[in-house]
Enzyme design. Sequence first.
Site, short mmCIF file in Angstrom:
data_model
loop_
_atom_site.label_atom_id
_atom_site.label_comp_id
_atom_site.label_asym_id
_atom_site.label_seq_id
_atom_site.Cartn_x
_atom_site.Cartn_y
_atom_site.Cartn_z
N SER A 178 85.15 46.94 0.87
CA SER A 178 84.30 46.81 2.16
C SER A 178 82.91 46.47 1.57
CB SER A 178 84.55 48.07 2.97
OG SER A 178 85.80 48.23 3.42
N HIS A 191 88.83 41.09 2.38
CA HIS A 191 88.36 42.27 3.18
C HIS A 191 88.96 42.33 4.60
CE1 HIS A 191 85.13 44.59 5.47
NE2 HIS A 191 85.87 45.71 5.07
N GLU A 239 87.81 38.82 5.87
CA GLU A 239 86.60 38.01 5.14
C GLU A 239 87.12 37.58 3.63
OE1 GLU A 239 82.35 39.86 6.39
OE2 GLU A 239 83.64 41.10 5.44
N ASN A 294 79.78 43.99 7.38
CA ASN A 294 79.22 45.46 6.93
C ASN A 294 77.73 45.43 6.56
OD1 ASN A 294 81.25 46.86 7.56
ND2 ASN A 294 82.48 46.81 5.51
#
Length: 696
Positions: free
Chosen positions: A406, A427, A439, A477
């Site tokens: 992540s 991801h 992702e 993130n």
Amino acid sequence: MTDKIAYERHGDVAVLRIQNPPVNALSHEVRSGLMAGMDHAEADAGVKAVLLVGDGRAFIAGADIKEFGKTPKEPHLPDVCNRIEASPLIVVASMHGVSLGGGLEVALSAHYRTAQPDARFGLPEVHLGLIPGAGGTQRLPRVTGVEAAIDMITSGRHVKAPEALDMGVIDSIAEGDPQTVGLAHAEALLAEGATRRPVSEMPAPPPIDWDASYEAVLKKGRGQIAPAQAVRAVQASVELPFSEGLKAERQMFWDLMKTDQRQGMIHAFFSERAVSNLPELKGIEPRELAAIGVIGGGTMGAGIATAALLSGLAVTLIEMSDAAAEAAKARIAGNLAGALKRGKLSQEQHDNILNSALSLATDYAALKDSDLVIEAVFEDMDVKKSVFGDLDAICKPGTVLATNTSYLDVNEIAASTSRPGDVIGLHFFSPAHVMKLLEVVVADQTGPDVVATGFALGKRLGKISVRAGVCDGFIGNRILSTYRTAADHMILDGASPYQIDKVLTDFGFAMGPYAVADLAGLDIGWAMRKRLAPTRDPRERVGRYPDKLCEAGHFGQKTGKGFYVYEKGQRGGTPNPEVTALIEAERKERNITPRAFSDVEIVRRYMAAMVNEAAKVVGEGIARRPLDVDMVLLFGYGFPRYRGGPLKWADLVGLPDLLADIERYAEEDDYFWRPAPLLRELVADGRCFDDLNKDA
């Protein structure tokens, strides 16, 4: 007539066959052709009925997206529908494939409707920030009743033929060639002496509590106005004469066309289709994908394995022990049980997946023939590098080696192998078999065909795949960390987590940031804060109260207490008084005099932080285009679709004012509030984020 409508005569029946491949969209030529076709049929001596039927894959799939954003040309669809319905001939629609939006409105303008067993119907205009505008909200309630019509229109869902028959949308289901079936239906109607049956002449259905329905739909849509407005349009079908109801519907349609929500929904619609279309992948063939490996069978690994198994891939799952492997299988079985219950899987498919397609092992050697391996182990660089070293030794040449990290540096992970060109970040978002976002993180040495393979896997799994570059947290993130920090600063300065959560759910987010943190687990943020502490700039403001919560063993929903307290058997949580006490104590310790934050200021600061960081992500090339950021936030972070994404929202509210606010916030904290160079550049040039999407 146009070449989009073919005219044929079969005895007493004239056939108007729509032929606008691939899905018979209602282009200007199709609309003109339908008008001319009706004129032709009525002038053709001896014709007693007209059959409407579609060529190819569908009856009519709806509006022509090539005409979106352009001034519509006459004849407009409401006029076409009214013309069909007013015909003195009997008009029959024979439907197959999909009949969506304007396609269903055309069918409702016919006097009788028959369909194939696998046909599907819907009025999905709410997904574009609109309501049906060609009589759908006026005709549908007359055949289904008010409540069924409101459900269908406000959800935009597809209805299968058997349900449509029960609802009254269609009159019969018959299998066979749609034209043959339609002709038989029309001829049977003529033989029995049937008369015209215009929906507009049917009695209006009885009323309901309109205000209660409106409020319920508005609440369910988290502030989206189109579904709630559809309730008012259906109300008009009951309370007004048909012709006046049509006028009311059309006015509501045009009013919605002018809204920011409509612009946001259209942006989301087109961006969703553009996001995986990367020029760099044109002509690049992905590697073969038949069998994949998944390392780690926790919540994330089991979710990834479930998604792959449901897409028809064979999966080998590696765990540390036989007991852990069986626990992982149980998690996958639990995931599949949901698909079985919803009818997405047959019992035979379910059993085949668990007994044949899924293999369990405790030795990496079981991965030697895998085409792609995804690790989903603990978020620790040393652990991941060790895993990739083992994979490098065991996997066949050409195997794609993927990390589900992540935050961590994919370049550093790739460097732990002798084949960095085969390494990529994939991801997934938890639960991975449900969440739509993927992702695809491209490292410095990732091969183009490996990138193409990542996108091919995403497509096969039904994901919205977004290209991301390497940085801490990638696109989503990284931006999350920033806007969450803005919220944390407001808490230190006087706001409460509960006010912030409420304000942001009112804005349209699925959940507020503190409820989300409880759901994900507060230990995740705690671990990240500890990881970043050694390199933290002394100017950064970081609250200590969340660490104290974690030190007390309170990690959110999984421990029953976090920002909220969770009682068994109760949905959601109630504010945790311990949090308020910890926050107040920290303010005293830091000599902070708390102040009140208005709801408007909370939204503005939260969104400004999100947009500013997103502009940095785009400016640095971590995201290629603003629309990439918008799709990440829509599909992975609960951003309200009707606002289009944070950068579309920024365009709509105005970049100059937003930049001015950020510069004003920087007067209080010039470390956190550093305006993105790209944002300054766009404002100076009088441009917006969407201009960059068009340039790409």
